[in-house]
Design a protein around this motif. Sequence first.
Motif, PDB file in Angstrom:
ATOM      1  N   ALA A 105      51.225  37.018  38.879  1.00 35.67           N
ATOM      2  CA  ALA A 105      50.209  37.291  37.847  1.00 35.67           C
ATOM      3  C   ALA A 105      50.908  37.702  36.549  1.00 35.67           C
ATOM      4  N   LEU A 127      47.687  32.296  42.984  1.00 32.06           N
ATOM      5  CA  LEU A 127      48.133  33.489  42.259  1.00 32.06           C
ATOM      6  C   LEU A 127      48.278  34.644  43.253  1.00 32.06           C
ATOM      7  N   ALA A 151      45.691  41.777  38.721  1.00 28.71           N
ATOM      8  CA  ALA A 151      45.129  40.584  39.374  1.00 28.71           C
ATOM      9  C   ALA A 151      44.097  39.924  38.461  1.00 28.71           C
ATOM     10  N   THR A 155      44.038  36.220  36.913  1.00 29.38           N
ATOM     11  CA  THR A 155      42.916  35.331  37.247  1.00 29.38           C
ATOM     12  C   THR A 155      42.274  34.782  35.979  1.00 29.38           C
ATOM     13  N   ARG A 156      42.107  35.681  35.017  1.00 33.19           N
ATOM     14  CA  ARG A 156      41.478  35.278  33.743  1.00 33.19           C
ATOM     15  C   ARG A 156      42.283  34.157  33.089  1.00 33.19           C
ATOM     16  N   ARG A 159      41.858  30.990  34.891  1.00 30.67           N
ATOM     17  CA  ARG A 159      40.530  30.416  34.611  1.00 30.67           C
ATOM     18  C   ARG A 159      40.546  29.705  33.259  1.00 30.67           C
ATOM     19  N   PHE A 172      41.221  27.584  42.898  1.00 28.79           N
ATOM     20  CA  PHE A 172      41.961  28.826  42.699  1.00 28.79           C
ATOM     21  C   PHE A 172      42.172  29.505  44.043  1.00 28.79           C
ATOM     22  N   TYR A 174      43.766  33.104  45.638  1.00 26.90           N
ATOM     23  CA  TYR A 174      44.311  34.427  45.351  1.00 26.90           C
ATOM     24  C   TYR A 174      44.825  35.057  46.649  1.00 26.90           C
ATOM     25  N   VAL A 194      38.375  39.821  41.869  1.00 22.92           N
ATOM     26  CA  VAL A 194      39.010  38.551  41.479  1.00 22.92           C
ATOM     27  C   VAL A 194      37.996  37.402  41.596  1.00 22.92           C
ATOM     28  N   GLU A 197      35.695  37.486  38.739  1.00 24.43           N
ATOM     29  CA  GLU A 197      36.391  37.047  37.519  1.00 24.43           C
ATOM     30  C   GLU A 197      36.538  35.522  37.491  1.00 24.43           C
ATOM     31  N   TRP A 198      36.853  34.974  38.630  1.00 26.09           N
ATOM     32  CA  TRP A 198      37.034  33.513  38.714  1.00 26.09           C
ATOM     33  C   TRP A 198      35.693  32.786  38.631  1.00 26.09           C
ATOM     34  N   MET A 206      36.525  29.716  46.257  1.00 27.55           N
ATOM     35  CA  MET A 206      37.883  30.154  45.960  1.00 27.55           C
ATOM     36  C   MET A 206      38.585  30.436  47.298  1.00 27.55           C
TER      37      MET A 206
END
Length: 552
Positions: A105, A127, A151, A155-156, A159, A172, A174, A194, A197-198, A206
């Motif tokens: 990350a 990630l 994290a 993630t951002r 994205r 994605f 994680y 996460v 966020e995704w 995910m």
Amino acid sequence: MKTAASDKYRPYPTMKLAARRWPDAVIAAAPQWCSVDLRDGNQALIDPMDSHRKMRLWNTLVAMGFKQIEVGFPAASQTDYDFIRHLIEGGHIPDDVTIQILTQAREDLIRKSFEALEGANKVIVHLYNSTSEVQRRVVFGFDRQGCIDLALAGTRLVREMSAQRKGGEVTFQYSPESFTGTEPDFAVAIVEAVAAEWGATPERKMIVNLPATVEMSTPNIYADVIEWFCATVKNRDSLVVSVHPHNDRGTGVAAAELAVMAGADRVEGTLFGNGERTGNVDVCTLALNLFTQGIDPQLDLSDIDAIRRVAEECTGLPVHQRHPYAGELVYTAFSGSHQDAINKGFKARDKANSPVWEVPYLPIDPADVGRSYEAVIRINSQSGKGGVAFVLERDHGLELPKPFQAEFARVVQDHADREGRELAPEEIWLFFQRTYLADGRMQVVDYSTVPVSKGQRALTATLVVDGKERIVQGIGAGPVDAFVHALEKDLGVMVKIKDYHEHAIGQGSEAQAASYVAVAGADGAVVHGAALDASVTMAALKAIASALNRAG
Ligand SMILES: CC(=O)SCCNC(=O)CCNC(=O)[C@H](O)C(C)(C)COP(=O)(O)OP(=O)(O)OC[C@H]1O[C@@H](n2cnc3c(N)ncnc32)[C@H](O)[C@@H]1OP(=O)(O)O
Ligand SMILES: CC(C)C(=O)C(=O)O
């Protein structure tokens, strides 16, 4: 081990599950497989693979049917980066295969990773950051929130870069790395943050990979935590739950299987378990374990030796001779009772012509993984009559009667004991020839018979006894009976036939007769003789001579 030393270690916390379900679960289908040979396997090698070796392993993984393959850590190594470019630019990625890359990350690493993926169709961007209590404290020096922030920042960026990316879709993934050292409630919290966020949804799932980065507990506890995680995490239907077991306690395979029973959808692992320290979970073993339960593993392992060769040559690591399914010795029995049971199992199978596999001591038909029956039974001092008989029948078509087997096996076993090593099939055959077929004091050169009355024949045989030619004559119910009488009358040799067997070897003009006799000597001791000849009668007479020669 000193008690003082064990004071250093603490027991792994157990999970209080009110009504755990996984012990009753039955695996009915293969999980999604992801090979991490080219990344986790590679990072554990003394000499990481060059592009050529990576390509060779890639081709094997694709041919085996892996649909997800982690191809490297492109921001960490130029070789990985170049290899990924080669795969993409060379058009080496089949439409139904998704490549996966790993990144920390960290902004620079994420950007570089996306650069490596340019032009690829479907990709998985994986990630990770370590979430364990120890790593938060010792390595990163932050609290739970700091860990979540790291994290989320990663993630951002993934994205945003996925949205900007031209070309195919990004899945994605994680990993709360060091998951097994992470408090389960914190693992859930960080994954939920996460996933939010995704923007994971049931349509755009995910992958949440829950690694046993270090295997720290018995597999049942790992399964408990996976079951609890799946039951607790929000929006479970927006997640593909993946596991990535390592094998520090030697129970990686069990952990993966129990984790799948506990709800995991996907397994990451490597061929034959290469990987950090004691390795990643062995996907070949997992797949063939499924196969033995009648479940299609969705991986082609029908030529396991070829796969093993590629893995060994690419990693430079030998696969152990006792490795499940793939080891050189795993379809071989040395010990007598195993050989006997395997031999009988094969015969029963031939007779029953049944598709169901039930040969004792062989959990899988060696032919299903491209191994032959040839080497199933090998002979050393631990072997019994069944094994010796199996080798002679397999290689030379001899069907030794039971008591004969016992006698010859003793001869072989004495020799193997003296030598203290395995005896090759050729040596056993040589031994058989030396013991029964070689010329002795008495040799049968020729014979003829004529009928003398109903049911009676006269036999004249030419022998060489102690180097001198002798003609003997006798009358009997058949040639064997007449020969026995001739030996008694003309040579004064008393012969008591206790048992006699014959069978053909081969067919047509090439066919040979094999004869076996058991003869009781004057002291009552039984000695066996054997002979092979194009003529059935000649084989019988020679077998009697063989027994008499052995009796001394
Ligand atoms: C369990 C696993 O298998 S995880 C995968 C591990 N694989 C590898 O590490 C293989 C390749 N790695 C590398 O080549 C290098 O480590 C690189 C290129 C990724 C990074 O290189 P460098 O930055 O030069 O060195 P290094 O790895 O020591 O960096 C450690 C720093 O990264 C931080 N870090 C470690 N992991 C992560 C992560 N997942 N996300 C964000 N930061 C991380 C550490 O806290 C440390 O920070 P600090 O410098 O502020 O103390
Ligand atoms: C990156 C993660 C999944 C990993 O390799 C591990 O935890 O072993």
